[in-house]
Enzyme design. Structure first.
Site, PDB file in Angstrom:
ATOM      1  N   HIS A 125       0.590   4.499   4.181  1.00 25.94           N
ATOM      2  CA  HIS A 125      -0.285   5.270   3.070  1.00 25.94           C
ATOM      3  C   HIS A 125       0.104   6.658   3.117  1.00 25.94           C
ATOM      4  CE1 HIS A 125      -4.227   2.356   2.960  1.00 25.94           C
ATOM      5  NE2 HIS A 125      -2.557   1.719   3.126  1.00 25.94           N
TER       6      HIS A 125
ATOM      7  N   SER B  15       0.767  -1.206   0.080  1.00 27.21           N
ATOM      8  CA  SER B  15       0.075   0.016  -0.072  1.00 27.21           C
ATOM      9  C   SER B  15       0.756   1.252   0.069  1.00 27.21           C
ATOM     10  CB  SER B  15      -0.791   0.084   1.217  1.00 27.21           C
ATOM     11  OG  SER B  15      -1.810  -1.169   1.180  1.00 27.21           O
TER      12      SER B  15
END
Length: 296
Positions: A247, A201
């Site tokens: 993220h 991610s």
């Protein structure tokens, strides 16, 4: 828009078209890099070509062969398969996923990002704080759940393909790895030392940031990218079990690197592009050393 006065340094800095020297221009052929005016430029799949390159007439007296190679928006060499590296990265992630479910149970534990384990009062013997820095990298290619792998690989395919074509393979791989490392470093810094995290991610959010820079470079509509990014950020902060630090770290690093690669001035392109990547890596090392000092 104000125009530079005649005879000023700004006006003199623009070269003249190689076919019409009296016409100043800021446009260059993406193959031979000679300055071309609006009457001479020929639309190409990437940028503009001069009439000689467009018709294949560039001869031995022209620019050096290296300068006549087709170039991407970021200055990389255009490859025959502009999505090859994206396919390779997806293949590596799938291979690691298969290995996680077929090899020994300890394989997954050796691949995930974890700061320090076991927690106090036991004596820790594994984790990044114990010298296993490789986990900052291996976690970027490790998934345990099929839905997690599928979501990240779909995002990698749709975001990675256009970026690989725009940046070129070397710059694209640098962007991917640096973004993933930034996400890992911020997770290591802010997450609980005993919390294990995994997934691509961080690198994928880095591609989101670079995609925004690419859309801006092309003067395209930013709204679809902003909406898609906003949706992903909502999931990041509302779903449980998501390492938001990866993220955010990947997104910031990807946006910075993508902007530097796509907006760097031609005369200082390599310095700006790879200098930005070096600064991101220095930040990764600094955050990792800081957290290691805190834990040890």
């Amino acid at each position: 828009m104000d125009h530079a006065a005649a005879g000023s340094p700004e006006a003199q800095s623009l070269p003249g078209c190689y076919r019409h020297p009296d016409r100043e221009t800021g446009i260059r052929c993406t193959r031979c890099e000679r300055p071309i005016c609006t009457d001479c430029m020929v639309n190409a799949s990437v940028g503009f070509h001069c009439p000689d390159c467009a018709s294949g007439r560039t001869g031995g007296n022209g620019p050096a062969p290296a300068a006549s190679r087709p170039r991407t928006l970021a200055g990389g060499t255009i490859a025959a398969d502009p999505h090859l590296l994206t396919k390779v990265l997806i293949g590596i992630n799938i291979a690691v996923f298969i290995a996680v479910h077929t090899l020994s149970e300890t394989f997954l534990g050796d691949m995930v990002l974890i700061g320090q384990w076991p927690p106090a009062p036991y004596v820790p013997h594994e984790g990044v704080a114990e010298g296993e820095w490789y986990r900052l990298v291996t976690t970027m290619f490790t998934h345990e759940e099929i839905w997690h792998l599928g979501f990240n690989m779909l995002s990698l395919w749709f975001l990675g393909g256009p970026l690989e074509a725009a940046l070129g393979r070397a710059r694209y791989l640098t962007l991917y790895l640096a973004s993933g490392l930034a996400g890992s470093a911020l997770t290591y810094l802010l997450a609980s030392p005993g919390q294990a995290t995994l997934g691509a991610s961080g690198a994928v959010f880095g591609l989101f940031g670079a995609t925004a820079a690419l859309v801006r470079r092309l003067n395209a509509d930013m709204r679809p990218v902003v909406i898609l990014l906003a949706i992903n950020l909502v999931f990041t902060f509302t779903w449980s079990g998501i390492a938001w630090q990866a993220h955010i770290g990947g997104l910031v690093a990807g946006a910075a690197i993508g902007y530097a690669m796509l907006h760097a001035p031609r005369e200082r392109r390599a310095l700006v592009q790879y200098g930005t990547c070096a600064l991101v890596l220095v930040a990764v090392v600094g955050l990792t050393l800081l957290r290691t000092a805190q834990l040890t």
